[in-house]
Motif scaffolding. Structure first.
Motif, PDB file in Angstrom:
ATOM      1  N   ALA A 184      13.657   1.428 -15.435  1.00  0.00           N
ATOM      2  CA  ALA A 184      13.268   1.678 -16.825  1.00  0.00           C
ATOM      3  C   ALA A 184      11.881   1.105 -17.102  1.00  0.00           C
ATOM      4  N   ARG A 185      11.136   1.807 -17.941  1.00  0.00           N
ATOM      5  CA  ARG A 185       9.789   1.375 -18.317  1.00  0.00           C
ATOM      6  C   ARG A 185       9.737   0.808 -19.730  1.00  0.00           C
ATOM      7  N   THR A 186      10.764   1.084 -20.510  1.00  0.00           N
ATOM      8  CA  THR A 186      10.829   0.610 -21.887  1.00  0.00           C
ATOM      9  C   THR A 186      12.171  -0.051 -22.131  1.00  0.00           C
ATOM     10  N   PHE A 187      12.146  -1.199 -22.794  1.00  0.00           N
ATOM     11  CA  PHE A 187      13.378  -1.804 -23.317  1.00  0.00           C
ATOM     12  C   PHE A 187      13.009  -2.380 -24.679  1.00  0.00           C
ATOM     13  N   ARG A 188      13.595  -1.793 -25.712  1.00  0.00           N
ATOM     14  CA  ARG A 188      13.284  -2.281 -27.059  1.00  0.00           C
ATOM     15  C   ARG A 188      14.536  -2.302 -27.918  1.00  0.00           C
ATOM     16  N   PHE A 189      14.544  -3.228 -28.860  1.00  0.00           N
ATOM     17  CA  PHE A 189      15.678  -3.407 -29.751  1.00  0.00           C
ATOM     18  C   PHE A 189      15.345  -2.869 -31.139  1.00  0.00           C
ATOM     19  N   GLY A 190      16.420  -2.571 -31.887  1.00  0.00           N
ATOM     20  CA  GLY A 190      16.237  -2.047 -33.232  1.00  0.00           C
ATOM     21  C   GLY A 190      15.566  -3.049 -34.146  1.00  0.00           C
ATOM     22  N   TYR A 191      14.806  -2.516 -35.102  1.00  0.00           N
ATOM     23  CA  TYR A 191      14.170  -3.389 -36.072  1.00  0.00           C
ATOM     24  C   TYR A 191      15.222  -4.077 -36.932  1.00  0.00           C
ATOM     25  N   ASN A 192      14.837  -5.283 -37.412  1.00  0.00           N
ATOM     26  CA  ASN A 192      15.700  -6.068 -38.286  1.00  0.00           C
ATOM     27  C   ASN A 192      17.028  -6.424 -37.627  1.00  0.00           C
ATOM     28  N   MET A 193      16.988  -6.675 -36.326  1.00  0.00           N
ATOM     29  CA  MET A 193      18.195  -7.138 -35.651  1.00  0.00           C
ATOM     30  C   MET A 193      18.629  -8.487 -36.229  1.00  0.00           C
ATOM     31  N   LYS A 194      17.675  -9.420 -36.339  1.00  0.00           N
ATOM     32  CA  LYS A 194      17.910 -10.729 -36.942  1.00  0.00           C
ATOM     33  C   LYS A 194      19.204 -11.358 -36.426  1.00  0.00           C
ATOM     34  N   THR A 195      19.264 -11.467 -35.128  1.00  0.00           N
ATOM     35  CA  THR A 195      20.445 -12.029 -34.486  1.00  0.00           C
ATOM     36  C   THR A 195      20.019 -12.873 -33.294  1.00  0.00           C
ATOM     37  N   CYS A 196      20.811 -13.897 -32.977  1.00  0.00           N
ATOM     38  CA  CYS A 196      20.517 -14.746 -31.826  1.00  0.00           C
ATOM     39  C   CYS A 196      20.865 -14.024 -30.529  1.00  0.00           C
ATOM     40  N   ILE A 197      20.081 -14.273 -29.521  1.00  0.00           N
ATOM     41  CA  ILE A 197      20.329 -13.695 -28.202  1.00  0.00           C
ATOM     42  C   ILE A 197      20.189 -14.815 -27.170  1.00  0.00           C
ATOM     43  N   SER A 198      21.037 -14.822 -26.199  1.00  0.00           N
ATOM     44  CA  SER A 198      21.043 -15.917 -25.228  1.00  0.00           C
ATOM     45  C   SER A 198      19.894 -15.784 -24.231  1.00  0.00           C
ATOM     46  N   LYS A 199      19.511 -16.906 -23.675  1.00  0.00           N
ATOM     47  CA  LYS A 199      18.461 -16.909 -22.655  1.00  0.00           C
ATOM     48  C   LYS A 199      18.922 -16.140 -21.424  1.00  0.00           C
ATOM     49  N   SER A 200      20.211 -16.248 -21.095  1.00  0.00           N
ATOM     50  CA  SER A 200      20.726 -15.542 -19.918  1.00  0.00           C
ATOM     51  C   SER A 200      20.634 -14.036 -20.110  1.00  0.00           C
ATOM     52  N   PHE A 201      20.837 -13.564 -21.347  1.00  0.00           N
ATOM     53  CA  PHE A 201      20.724 -12.126 -21.628  1.00  0.00           C
ATOM     54  C   PHE A 201      19.288 -11.674 -21.387  1.00  0.00           C
ATOM     55  N   LEU A 202      18.342 -12.471 -21.870  1.00  0.00           N
ATOM     56  CA  LEU A 202      16.931 -12.141 -21.656  1.00  0.00           C
ATOM     57  C   LEU A 202      16.578 -12.170 -20.175  1.00  0.00           C
ATOM     58  N   GLU A 203      17.106 -13.140 -19.467  1.00  0.00           N
ATOM     59  CA  GLU A 203      16.815 -13.234 -18.030  1.00  0.00           C
ATOM     60  C   GLU A 203      17.338 -12.025 -17.279  1.00  0.00           C
TER      61      GLU A 203
END
Length: 781
Positions: free
Chosen positions: A553-572
């Protein structure tokens, strides 16, 4: 679509042309042999891609003929993407050597420390394998009868049709255009005020009802000696327009046997001369002013009060033809669309017997976004269907385009023609707008860098200027709605109509996956992942393993105004699984630490981590992202400082930031390619950088300083600035004296900065002379 594949292949060909410039060549014989081997393979790849481009010109309409052809296109696309990724890696490593200032002391990453070869076998094998795969695919093209030449238009496409020659209107079928017709008739009624030819354009998106409205006006307009209707369509052919006009004269037999343009002109002159005529030119696409001037000179022979009504999707057509203000036709409201829908989906008063279907039907109509052509198509599809589940199935669809394709190809072609008429460089730009969420504002300063990150803008050009130009062309062609605001220079924002968004999603097909925790369908061909708006917290969520299959994949983007916590492991997991990312948008996601592994995304060109109230620091590994063009870290109020090696981001062109720093530091000014800088809510900032000499920032065009209450002045020696905005900086008291000689500055906006507003306003500002040479000067309290 094969057309999308063609555009991608052409883009990759452009990179191949500069490939050898990215090779690091030494004098060692074995190294030279390795270079020549790689170079030869890449040249062969280029030759094969050129052959592919030649045959793909003719392949778009064949895509749906059989499944084998579809598989062939998919395999071709996969290989071309792989080639593109590899070329980008080589270019990245060449850039790394330039940044490090050493072209010969180190080798590309493929080489082990003990190797004296320029490229390891790994690289050589990759390129060789890609060449062989491409050769096999090219060899298989003959199975589909594809040839290396452009397709001639069929004779049928050029045949002159007199369909709509005498417009017929069934008034009970036309709903919701009474006010529009009345307004146009009033405009036409004012024609006596005009001595010259009166030309009124009607502009609107495809399927909105321009032709139907023009038919209503045509049938009801009064007090004309002659009324003429000509369907111009895509190809602007003067001879055919002349023939169309003469269809209404008494000399039809002459025009039918003669194709002589000069004779036709004399006949039109004789027919229209001294007559007060009403002419409709329906569905005009030609936007070259010379062609219109020729036609206008032909039509100018009529009596005063003659009217030409032009319908078009293109604002540029309206701008070159109009003599009065253009009439913009809007979408229909939902209640009117419901009236249209129920006429087609039900027998008379039948909807009362199916109250459940009525509720479902209203939700279907709402998703049509006011486009009557789509409403009618869906009404016809459901005419003989009374099963609640089937209506529910359609109501729950995110996109009606594929359904319309199955049942009403004519309607789909009506919608698609706006896309197909775009120049090739804009087709992918339109398609990639599907990466933005339906119904959200599209902002040029975001979209331009998104396009650039995905390789859609020319290299070495001003990204914001070029992106704005492309953006406004889509507006002009009614593929984007009228901008809601024009604030500064190359910035504006508008929305994309829902039906066009659906079409863009359909064009990208399986390359785009719109996902959430309950919808994780991706394939190995997925290149863009968009996470839908979700109000669930990501904090304790595990990264979905189903997404790993889309590792390229070349793009990974989240919806605007998610305003939610995300874990470091998820980002990794995102970073480790998608190493080919060009665009990573984490805006409005909340996390304290960005993983250090972010520095491994060597293809990354766009990174947005804005609106994060938790993040305090950034890993210095961000500075390894040498391809990064746009970095957004605004509204991160707790961010203590930028990474210390930020100056190494030599591709960075746009930086938008919020920081607690007192100064941006001395080496910040080494960002020599930076074009746009925004400092927002930097509450502690007292000076922009320690060194007053900003001559290194010789590419800086746009500077925005917003809500920086401790900043008292700007540095000297800006030499290339074109636009400056200073807002909510109450303690800023003066501008650099060098502004007097800053001839490049075209726009200066000062808002809610009392000291500056007092000093530089045009009425009684003591130092107004310092800024009065600036063409666009806006100063408010």
């Amino acid at each position: 679509m094969a057309e999308i594949m063609l555009l991608i292949a052409k883009s990759t060909l452009g990179k191949i042309a500069s490939f050898t410039g990215d090779l690091i060549i030494s004098s060692v014989t074995k190294e030279m042999k390795a270079v020549m081997s790689v170079k030869k393979d890449v040249e062969n790849i280029g030759n094969k891609l050129e052959a592919i481009c030649a045959v793909l010109e003719d392949a778009d309409e064949r895509q749906y003929v059989n499944n084998a052809f579809h598989i062939w296109i998919r395999n071709l696309k996969r290989v071309v993407y792989d080639i593109d990724d590899l070329l980008d890696e080589v270019a990245f490593d060449a850039l790394k050597h330039r940044v490090n200032g050493s072209h010969l002391s180190s080798l590309l990453r493929y080489i082990s420390p003990s190797s004296n070869l320029l490229f390891s076998l790994q690289l050589s094998h990759k390129i060789r394998d890609l060449r062989e795969n491409l050769e096999n695919i090219v060899a298989n093209r003959n199975e589909f009868g594809l040839t290396e030449h452009l397709v001639e238009r069929s004779a049928d496409e050029d045949n002159w049709s007199t369909f709509n020659r005498v417009p017929v209107v069934n008034r009970p079928d036309i709903v919701g255009r009474c006010i529009a017709e009345k307004e146009i008739l009033e405009k036409i009624g004012a024609v006596r005020k005009y001595d010259n030819l009166y030309v009124l354009p009607i502009v609107g998106m495809g399927g909105i009802g321009k032709t139907v409205l023009a038919k209503l006006v045509y049938c009801d307009v009064k007090h004309f000696d002659v009324k003429v209707w000509v369907s111009v369509s895509e190809k602007f052919d003067m001879n055919k327009i002349i023939k169309g006009i003469l269809e209404y004269s008494h000399i039809r037999s002459c025009c039918s046997v003669s194709n002589n343009v000069e004779m036709g002109l004399r006949q039109v002159n004789k027919f229209l001369s001294r007559k007060k005529y009403f002419l409709v030119l329906d569905d005009v696409w030609e936007d070259k002013i010379d062609e219109w001037r020729k036609l206008r000179n032909i039509l100018a022979v009529g009596k005063k009060g003659s009217v030409v009504l032009v319908t078009t999707r293109k604002r540029q057509v309206a701008s070159i033809t109009k003599t009065v203000d253009t009439y913009y036709l809007d979408c229909l409201p939902n209640d009117v669309c419901w009236d249209i829908f129920k006429q087609l989906a039900f027998e008379k008063d039948e909807e009362k017997r199916y109250p459940n279907l009525t509720g479902i039907g209203l939700s279907i109509v709402e998703k049509c976004h006011g486009v009557p052509t789509v409403v009618k198509s869906l009404g016809k599809i459901l005419r003989n269907e009374r099963d609640n589940q089937e209506w529910h199935r359609i109501a729950q669809m995110d996109n009606f385009i594929e359904l319309i394709h199955q049942h009403d190809v004519k309607v789909l072609k009506t919608l698609e023609i706006s896309y197909h008429k775009l120049p090739s460089h804009l087709k992918l730009c339109f398609a990639y707008l599907s990466l933005c969420f339906k119904g959200t504002d599209l902002k040029t300063n975001y979209v331009s860098y998104m396009w650039s990150a995905l390789g859609l803008l020319p290299q070495n050009e001003d990204i914001e200027l070029m992106g704005y130009s492309y953006f406004m062309k889509l507006v002009s062609d009614s593929l984007l709605l009228e901008p809601s605001s024009h604030s500064i220079g190359n910035y504006c924002e508008c929305k994309m109509h829902g039906i066009w968004h659906d079409l863009a999603v359909n064009i990208l097909g399986e390359e785009l996956a719109i996902v959430n925790f309950d919808k994780l369908a991706v394939t190995e061909f997925t290149r863009h992942i968009v996470w839908e708006l979700s109000f669930d917290s990501f904090k304790d969520k595990i990264f979905p393993q189903e997404l790993r299959i889309a590792r390229k994949a070349r793009t990974f983007r989240f919806g605007y105004n998610m305003k939610t916590c995300i874990s470091k492991s998820f980002l990794e997991e995102i970073i480790s699984n998608f190493r080919f990312l060009r665009l990573l948008d984490l805006r409005t996601l909340w996390f304290e630490d960005l993983p250090k592994s972010i520095g491994n995304l060597k293809h990354l060109r766009f990174l947005d981590i804005s609106e994060n109230p938790y993040i305090k620091s950034l890993p210095n590994t961000i500075c390894k992202l040498l391809n990064l063009e746009a970095f957004h870290v605004s509204y991160c109020e707790k961010l203590q400082k930028l990474p210390k090696d930020i100056y190494q981001l030599q591709s960075l062109k746009k930086l938008s930031m919020t920081t607690c720093q007192v100064s941006l530091g001395t080496r910040f000014i080494e960002l020599s390619f930076l074009q746009s800088l925004t400092l927002r809510s930097c509450k502690g900032l007292t000076s922009m950088w320690d060194d007053d000499n900003v001559r290194h920032l010789n590419s800086l065009r746009t500077l925005n300083i917003i809500d920086c209450p401790k900043l008292t002045c700007l540095p000297n020696w800006f030499t290339s600035l074109k636009e400056i905005t200073i807002s909510d900086c109450p303690n800023m008291s003066c501008l650099p004296a060098t502004f007097r000689h800053l001839t490049s500055l075209k726009r200066l906006y000062i808002e809610r900065c009392s000291l500056l507003s007092t000093r530089y306003n045009a009425q009684d500002g003591h130092d107004y002379s310092l800024v009065r040479h600036i063409p666009e000067l806006w100063i408010t309290w």
